[in-house]
Write a protein that holds these residues in place. Structure first.
Motif, PDB file in Angstrom:
ATOM      1  N   THR A 182     -14.458 -47.611 -39.471  1.00 37.40           N
ATOM      2  CA  THR A 182     -15.346 -48.755 -39.649  1.00 37.40           C
ATOM      3  C   THR A 182     -14.736 -49.861 -40.500  1.00 37.40           C
ATOM      4  OG1 THR A 182     -16.347 -47.717 -41.584  1.00 37.40           O
ATOM      5  CG2 THR A 182     -17.411 -47.325 -39.477  1.00 37.40           C
ATOM      6  N   THR A 183     -13.454 -49.713 -40.852  1.00 33.19           N
ATOM      7  CA  THR A 183     -12.852 -50.663 -41.779  1.00 33.19           C
ATOM      8  C   THR A 183     -12.802 -52.077 -41.205  1.00 33.19           C
ATOM      9  OG1 THR A 183     -11.528 -48.853 -42.567  1.00 33.19           O
ATOM     10  CG2 THR A 183     -10.850 -51.020 -43.266  1.00 33.19           C
ATOM     11  N   ALA A 184     -12.629 -52.180 -39.876  1.00 35.61           N
ATOM     12  CA  ALA A 184     -12.515 -53.506 -39.278  1.00 35.61           C
ATOM     13  C   ALA A 184     -13.870 -54.090 -38.912  1.00 35.61           C
ATOM     14  CB  ALA A 184     -11.620 -53.424 -38.040  1.00 35.61           C
ATOM     15  N   LEU A 185     -14.952 -53.382 -39.247  1.00 30.92           N
ATOM     16  CA  LEU A 185     -16.277 -53.811 -38.773  1.00 30.92           C
ATOM     17  C   LEU A 185     -17.108 -54.435 -39.891  1.00 30.92           C
ATOM     18  CD1 LEU A 185     -17.156 -50.632 -36.683  1.00 30.92           C
ATOM     19  CD2 LEU A 185     -16.038 -52.716 -35.896  1.00 30.92           C
ATOM     20  N   ASP A 186     -18.054 -55.260 -39.483  1.00 33.46           N
ATOM     21  CA  ASP A 186     -19.012 -55.808 -40.440  1.00 33.46           C
ATOM     22  C   ASP A 186     -19.888 -54.705 -40.998  1.00 33.46           C
ATOM     23  OD1 ASP A 186     -18.799 -58.590 -40.800  1.00 33.46           O
ATOM     24  OD2 ASP A 186     -19.318 -58.850 -38.701  1.00 33.46           O
ATOM     25  N   VAL A 187     -20.438 -54.964 -42.164  1.00 36.00           N
ATOM     26  CA  VAL A 187     -21.173 -53.913 -42.864  1.00 36.00           C
ATOM     27  C   VAL A 187     -22.401 -53.437 -42.080  1.00 36.00           C
ATOM     28  CG1 VAL A 187     -22.311 -55.629 -44.320  1.00 36.00           C
ATOM     29  CG2 VAL A 187     -22.216 -53.306 -45.079  1.00 36.00           C
ATOM     30  N   THR A 188     -23.075 -54.332 -41.383  1.00 32.77           N
ATOM     31  CA  THR A 188     -24.245 -53.901 -40.608  1.00 32.77           C
ATOM     32  C   THR A 188     -23.817 -53.049 -39.417  1.00 32.77           C
ATOM     33  OG1 THR A 188     -24.179 -55.978 -39.379  1.00 32.77           O
ATOM     34  CG2 THR A 188     -25.698 -55.863 -41.215  1.00 32.77           C
ATOM     35  N   VAL A 189     -22.691 -53.421 -38.799  1.00 32.85           N
ATOM     36  CA  VAL A 189     -22.180 -52.657 -37.659  1.00 32.85           C
ATOM     37  C   VAL A 189     -21.583 -51.339 -38.151  1.00 32.85           C
ATOM     38  CG1 VAL A 189     -20.626 -52.725 -35.689  1.00 32.85           C
ATOM     39  CG2 VAL A 189     -21.709 -54.818 -36.472  1.00 32.85           C
ATOM     40  N   GLN A 190     -20.975 -51.379 -39.322  1.00 35.87           N
ATOM     41  CA  GLN A 190     -20.442 -50.164 -39.936  1.00 35.87           C
ATOM     42  C   GLN A 190     -21.550 -49.124 -40.098  1.00 35.87           C
ATOM     43  OE1 GLN A 190     -17.640 -49.934 -43.341  1.00 35.87           O
ATOM     44  NE2 GLN A 190     -19.437 -49.557 -44.574  1.00 35.87           N
ATOM     45  N   ALA A 191     -22.706 -49.571 -40.581  1.00 29.36           N
ATOM     46  CA  ALA A 191     -23.826 -48.651 -40.755  1.00 29.36           C
ATOM     47  C   ALA A 191     -24.244 -48.065 -39.404  1.00 29.36           C
ATOM     48  CB  ALA A 191     -24.995 -49.373 -41.423  1.00 29.36           C
ATOM     49  N   GLN A 192     -24.268 -48.896 -38.370  1.00 34.92           N
ATOM     50  CA  GLN A 192     -24.630 -48.399 -37.030  1.00 34.92           C
ATOM     51  C   GLN A 192     -23.641 -47.339 -36.556  1.00 34.92           C
ATOM     52  OE1 GLN A 192     -24.555 -51.791 -34.423  1.00 34.92           O
ATOM     53  NE2 GLN A 192     -26.220 -52.861 -35.440  1.00 34.92           N
ATOM     54  N   VAL A 193     -22.334 -47.623 -36.723  1.00 36.35           N
ATOM     55  CA  VAL A 193     -21.314 -46.707 -36.212  1.00 36.35           C
ATOM     56  C   VAL A 193     -21.330 -45.382 -36.990  1.00 36.35           C
ATOM     57  CG1 VAL A 193     -18.818 -46.353 -35.971  1.00 36.35           C
ATOM     58  CG2 VAL A 193     -19.844 -48.490 -35.231  1.00 36.35           C
ATOM     59  N   LEU A 194     -21.529 -45.463 -38.314  1.00 38.39           N
ATOM     60  CA  LEU A 194     -21.580 -44.232 -39.106  1.00 38.39           C
ATOM     61  C   LEU A 194     -22.783 -43.382 -38.710  1.00 38.39           C
ATOM     62  CD1 LEU A 194     -20.557 -45.595 -42.610  1.00 38.39           C
ATOM     63  CD2 LEU A 194     -19.225 -44.073 -41.157  1.00 38.39           C
ATOM     64  N   GLU A 195     -23.928 -44.026 -38.478  1.00 37.11           N
ATOM     65  CA  GLU A 195     -25.116 -43.300 -38.028  1.00 37.11           C
ATOM     66  C   GLU A 195     -24.849 -42.649 -36.673  1.00 37.11           C
ATOM     67  OE1 GLU A 195     -28.263 -42.632 -39.222  1.00 37.11           O
ATOM     68  OE2 GLU A 195     -27.410 -43.293 -41.128  1.00 37.11           O
ATOM     69  N   LEU A 196     -24.193 -43.405 -35.801  1.00 33.18           N
ATOM     70  CA  LEU A 196     -23.891 -42.888 -34.465  1.00 33.18           C
ATOM     71  C   LEU A 196     -22.996 -41.649 -34.558  1.00 33.18           C
ATOM     72  CD1 LEU A 196     -23.766 -43.169 -31.333  1.00 33.18           C
ATOM     73  CD2 LEU A 196     -21.770 -44.611 -31.675  1.00 33.18           C
ATOM     74  N   LEU A 197     -21.949 -41.730 -35.393  1.00 34.22           N
ATOM     75  CA  LEU A 197     -21.042 -40.588 -35.540  1.00 34.22           C
ATOM     76  C   LEU A 197     -21.781 -39.374 -36.088  1.00 34.22           C
ATOM     77  CD1 LEU A 197     -17.790 -42.306 -36.908  1.00 34.22           C
ATOM     78  CD2 LEU A 197     -18.058 -41.171 -34.703  1.00 34.22           C
ATOM     79  N   ALA A 198     -22.674 -39.610 -37.050  1.00 37.18           N
ATOM     80  CA  ALA A 198     -23.443 -38.501 -37.626  1.00 37.18           C
ATOM     81  C   ALA A 198     -24.348 -37.873 -36.564  1.00 37.18           C
ATOM     82  CB  ALA A 198     -24.250 -38.983 -38.817  1.00 37.18           C
ATOM     83  N   ASP A 199     -25.004 -38.701 -35.753  1.00 36.83           N
ATOM     84  CA  ASP A 199     -25.882 -38.193 -34.693  1.00 36.83           C
ATOM     85  C   ASP A 199     -25.089 -37.384 -33.668  1.00 36.83           C
ATOM     86  OD1 ASP A 199     -27.932 -39.438 -35.911  1.00 36.83           O
ATOM     87  OD2 ASP A 199     -28.111 -41.098 -34.475  1.00 36.83           O
ATOM     88  N   LEU A 200     -23.941 -37.942 -33.244  1.00 39.23           N
ATOM     89  CA  LEU A 200     -23.131 -37.277 -32.220  1.00 39.23           C
ATOM     90  C   LEU A 200     -22.626 -35.938 -32.722  1.00 39.23           C
ATOM     91  CD1 LEU A 200     -20.995 -40.213 -30.804  1.00 39.23           C
ATOM     92  CD2 LEU A 200     -22.814 -38.987 -29.630  1.00 39.23           C
ATOM     93  N   ARG A 201     -22.266 -35.901 -34.006  1.00 39.72           N
ATOM     94  CA  ARG A 201     -21.746 -34.678 -34.569  1.00 39.72           C
ATOM     95  C   ARG A 201     -22.803 -33.574 -34.472  1.00 39.72           C
ATOM     96  NH1 ARG A 201     -22.040 -33.916 -40.356  1.00 39.72           N
ATOM     97  NH2 ARG A 201     -21.850 -31.666 -40.426  1.00 39.72           N
ATOM     98  N   LYS A 202     -24.036 -33.914 -34.812  1.00 41.67           N
ATOM     99  CA  LYS A 202     -25.120 -32.932 -34.733  1.00 41.67           C
ATOM    100  C   LYS A 202     -25.377 -32.530 -33.289  1.00 41.67           C
ATOM    101  CE  LYS A 202     -27.659 -34.381 -38.682  1.00 41.67           C
ATOM    102  NZ  LYS A 202     -28.350 -35.660 -38.773  1.00 41.67           N
ATOM    103  N   GLU A 203     -25.461 -33.539 -32.420  1.00 45.79           N
ATOM    104  CA  GLU A 203     -25.793 -33.315 -31.018  1.00 45.79           C
ATOM    105  C   GLU A 203     -24.747 -32.444 -30.321  1.00 45.79           C
ATOM    106  OE1 GLU A 203     -26.826 -36.683 -27.896  1.00 45.79           O
ATOM    107  OE2 GLU A 203     -27.526 -37.111 -29.925  1.00 45.79           O
ATOM    108  N   LEU A 204     -23.469 -32.737 -30.580  1.00 43.88           N
ATOM    109  CA  LEU A 204     -22.398 -32.056 -29.859  1.00 43.88           C
ATOM    110  C   LEU A 204     -21.799 -30.905 -30.661  1.00 43.88           C
ATOM    111  CD1 LEU A 204     -20.557 -35.260 -28.597  1.00 43.88           C
ATOM    112  CD2 LEU A 204     -22.291 -33.970 -27.384  1.00 43.88           C
ATOM    113  N   GLY A 205     -22.270 -30.709 -31.891  1.00 44.06           N
ATOM    114  CA  GLY A 205     -21.755 -29.619 -32.720  1.00 44.06           C
ATOM    115  C   GLY A 205     -20.278 -29.743 -33.044  1.00 44.06           C
ATOM    116  N   MET A 206     -19.795 -30.967 -33.177  1.00 46.24           N
ATOM    117  CA  MET A 206     -18.376 -31.174 -33.476  1.00 46.24           C
ATOM    118  C   MET A 206     -18.127 -31.056 -34.975  1.00 46.24           C
ATOM    119  SD  MET A 206     -17.173 -34.638 -31.575  1.00 46.24           S
ATOM    120  CE  MET A 206     -18.452 -35.628 -32.321  1.00 46.24           C
ATOM    121  N   ALA A 207     -16.897 -30.666 -35.319  1.00 46.21           N
ATOM    122  CA  ALA A 207     -16.463 -30.877 -36.695  1.00 46.21           C
ATOM    123  C   ALA A 207     -15.933 -32.307 -36.759  1.00 46.21           C
ATOM    124  CB  ALA A 207     -15.367 -29.898 -37.065  1.00 46.21           C
ATOM    125  N   MET A 208     -16.034 -32.927 -37.927  1.00 44.39           N
ATOM    126  CA  MET A 208     -15.568 -34.304 -38.006  1.00 44.39           C
ATOM    127  C   MET A 208     -14.790 -34.523 -39.298  1.00 44.39           C
ATOM    128  SD  MET A 208     -17.673 -37.678 -37.115  1.00 44.39           S
ATOM    129  CE  MET A 208     -18.686 -37.811 -38.560  1.00 44.39           C
TER     130      MET A 208
END
Lengths: 324, 329
Positions: A182-208
């Motif tokens: 998220t380093t190249a992203l705006d702070v509002t988009v950074q929050a979206q992407v971090l939330e997305l990664l957290a959701d996907l991790r739970k959904e797909l059971g991935m380690a991250m």
């Protein structure tokens, strides 16, 4: 939970014109299935080289790698180029800081996404298209059908990063490495992407594994954090312990130097004076000794070993904060 | 605001810099011109650090460049010490310019790679023919020392031999050579590591006091801005949303966009659970901005009124202004 990735005493050296550069110096870490780990460090701390070594991306005659990297019990350096292609995508996948350079600028998003689906998973063209739409929906990209027809430059930074994430999870990897996602992203988009990664991790059971220079980014999204400095892990702890029971002076200094939006302004930000240690030197002292406010002669004469404080908390310091 | 207005301008004490109704358009070939800065007014007072904050594409850098007249201004005025610099001819503008300096995000590429550091810092004095030879050398040494560099060690080296943080120190020294009144900092620390970032911010604070500067600090990082500024101006798609002192703005934002910005900033503390109001989607295209309030397409509180009427800046508490029809409590 069993260990998915077991790294023991990993060291990576590069041949340079200035001599051997020791990018990673004896890193050991185990990562369990479904776990989320943050790797934090400044530029040059070795965090990116560590992640590339783990991915098996460091090859060539000027790279010297020692130590073990076991993924589900298999040493990754033993894989030949065909096997490593099997490993990438299904076992472990990576997303990078700059999604613009990671995407092919002259091919449409749809073509880039279906390529791996057709070649790796043996899908037909139309199956691949459906799956690509499904993946883009999963990463919450608006109007996925239209996005397939676009080129990377027609998407914003946040949308590109979503496409990268969609491609990374296409083959259901067991572990996702996110290098400064998220380093190249705006702070509002950074929050979206971090939330997305957290959701996907739970959904797909991935380690991250999130690799970042920003302790703020990993504070809310990881189970454990490893702090790297000068090619070594200098502190490894559960996320809560790292912040509430900091042992390593470097970690403390790092936390203090971050300006906080939820705090009233003080007189002066505390900075860490000086520069990180020379990566080509063979270190006989503590790497942080020159910048450490608590350093004594012993720190300059001897190199500290990693000390296990129990409860999964280890640190590399003779005089940890709060005592041993 | 995405709104407009000048309610926040005060005349006394006389500001060092006053920008009124500034409009900067970029022509975009086929379609209508894009208004990167759309009718913005602001004031900079003596000794103040005014932060301008917003996401990529909100026009914050263009605004900074417009104030320095580094880009062509479509309309509006930039008044410095009582003179509108947009009306000046080339030579008169040149005479005013030393009062304004700028430092940039990418310090390495903003320094001439062929010149030694000593030359880079000294060049403004040579161009303006200020002082004797020895005075110029002394001034360069003084500046390098004040930004924490050792003149003897650095003067004969070239920029590529330095790290990003050191190059930013050199940029600051160069910017201060002509003793400017106003320093515009465009994302000066966003490409630096946090430990180095704090060093540079502290140097800027020190220099501000020592040389009596007024700063315009352009940034996307609200946490950095809170630590160093006296007032914060929030921009969205070329308009002003809110102007307030840092504590008010960060602790009780009135504009919904400011609130979203504040909630998105990660806090390095896992025990702090912040109410996260994550903004959905991305800013609309500036080529075809929404009618009325430009933020309304992403705002949970938007009503019919927001689509038809552009909100004007109005005072909420003394010194704090918001442009919103339905501000938060």
């Amino acid at each position: 939970m069993s260990d998915l990735l077991k790294i023991t005493d990993l060291a990576v050296d590069f041949d340079t014109t200035y001599g051997k550069l020791h990018a990673v110096r004896g890193v050991s870490i185990d990562i369990a299935e479904g776990e989320s780990v943050g790797i934090v460090g400044e530029s040059g701390s070795g965090k990116t080289v560590f992640s590339r070594a783990t991915m098996g991306l460091l090859r060539g005659s000027s790279v010297h790698r020692t130590g073990q990297i076991l993924f589900e019990g298999t040493e990754i350096s033993s894989l030949d180029s065909k096997q490593i292609r099997e490993y990438w995508g299904t076992k472990i996948a990576m997303i990078f800081q700059d999604p613009m350079t990671a995407l092919n600028p002259v091919r449409r998003i749809g073509a880039q996404m279906s390529e791996s689906l057709i070649k790796r998973l043996g899908m037909s063209k139309s199956e691949a298209k459906d799956r690509a739409i499904e993946l883009l929906t999963l990463v919450k990209l608006p109007e996925p059908e239209l996005a397939l027809e676009k080129y990377a430059h027609q998407l914003s930074g946040g949308m590109r990063q979503r496409v990268m994430i969609a491609m990374a999870i296409a083959c259901n990897p067991k572990m996702l490495f996110a290098d400064e996602p998220t380093t190249a992203l705006d702070v509002t988009v950074q929050a979206q992407v971090l939330e997305l990664l957290a959701d996907l991790r739970k959904e797909l059971g991935m380690a991250m594994v999130i690799i970042t220079h920003d302790l703020g980014v990993v504070a809310g999204y990881t189970d454990r954090i490893a702090v790297m400095y000068g090619g070594e892990i200098v502190e490894l702890a559960s996320t809560t312990d790292l912040f509430t029971d900091t042992k390593m002076p470097y970690t403390e200094a790092l936390i203090k130097s971050i300006p906080r939006v939820d705090r009233k302004r003080g007189s002066e930000l505390s900075s860490i004076e000086g520069m990180p240690p020379d990566p080509t030197s063979n270190r006989a002292s503590c790497g942080f000794a020159d910048r450490c406010p608590y350093a004594v002669q012993k720190c300059r004469d001897e190199h500290p070993q990693l000390v296990d404080a129990g409860n999964g908390h280890s640190y590399r310091c003779f005089f940890p904060i709060g005592g041993k | 605001m995405a709104g407009t207005g000048k309610a926040h301008l005060r005349d006394s004490p006389a500001p060092i810099l006053r920008v009124e109704n500034l409009v900067i358009e970029y022509s975009s070939g086929r379609s209508d011109p894009v208004q990167a800065v759309s009718n913005i007014s602001l004031e900079l007072h003596d000794g103040e650090t005014l932060a301008i904050i917003g996401e990529s594409g909100c026009g914050k850098s263009t605004l900074g460049k417009g104030i320095l007249k580094l880009v062509d201004v479509t309309s509006g005025s930039v008044v410095f010490n009582g003179v509108d610099i947009n009306t000046l001819d080339k030579e008169a503008l040149r005479q005013v310019r030393p009062n304004f300096q700028m430092i940039f995000q990418d310090s390495i590429s903003s320094l001439d790679p062929h010149l030694t550091v000593g030359r880079i810092v000294r060049q403004p004095l040579d161009i303006w023919n200020r002082g004797e030879e020895s005075e110029r050398d002394a001034k360069v040494d003084e500046l390098l020392v004040s930004v924490g560099l050792e003149p003897k060690r650095v003067k004969n080296r070239k920029p590529h031999e330095f790290s990003g943080g050191q190059c930013q120190r050199i940029s600051i020294a160069r910017a201060l050579t002509l003793e400017p009144k106003v320093l515009i900092c465009d994302e000066p620390v966003s490409s630096l590591d946090v430990s180095i970032q704090a060093q540079i911010l502290n140097i800027l604070q020190e220099m501000k006091v020592r040389y009596g500067l007024s700063l315009i600090f352009i940034s996307h990082d609200l946490a950095v801005v809170r630590a160093i500024s006296t007032r914060i101006l929030v921009m969205y798609l070329g308009k002003v949303c809110e102007i307030a002192d840092p504590d008010t703005l960060c602790d009780s934002p009135r504009h919904h966009y400011t609130h979203a910005l504040v909630s998105s900033v990660p806090v390095p503390d896992p025990t702090v659970h912040r109410h996260s109001a994550i903004l959905q989607g991305e800013p609309p295209s500036p080529t075809n901005p929404p009618s009325g309030c430009r933020f309304r397409t992403r705002c949970a509180a938007a009503t019919e009124l927001c689509a038809t009427e552009e909100p004007q800046l109005r005072e909420t508490t003394p010194g704090n202004y918001v442009a919103c029809h339905h501000p938060r409590d």
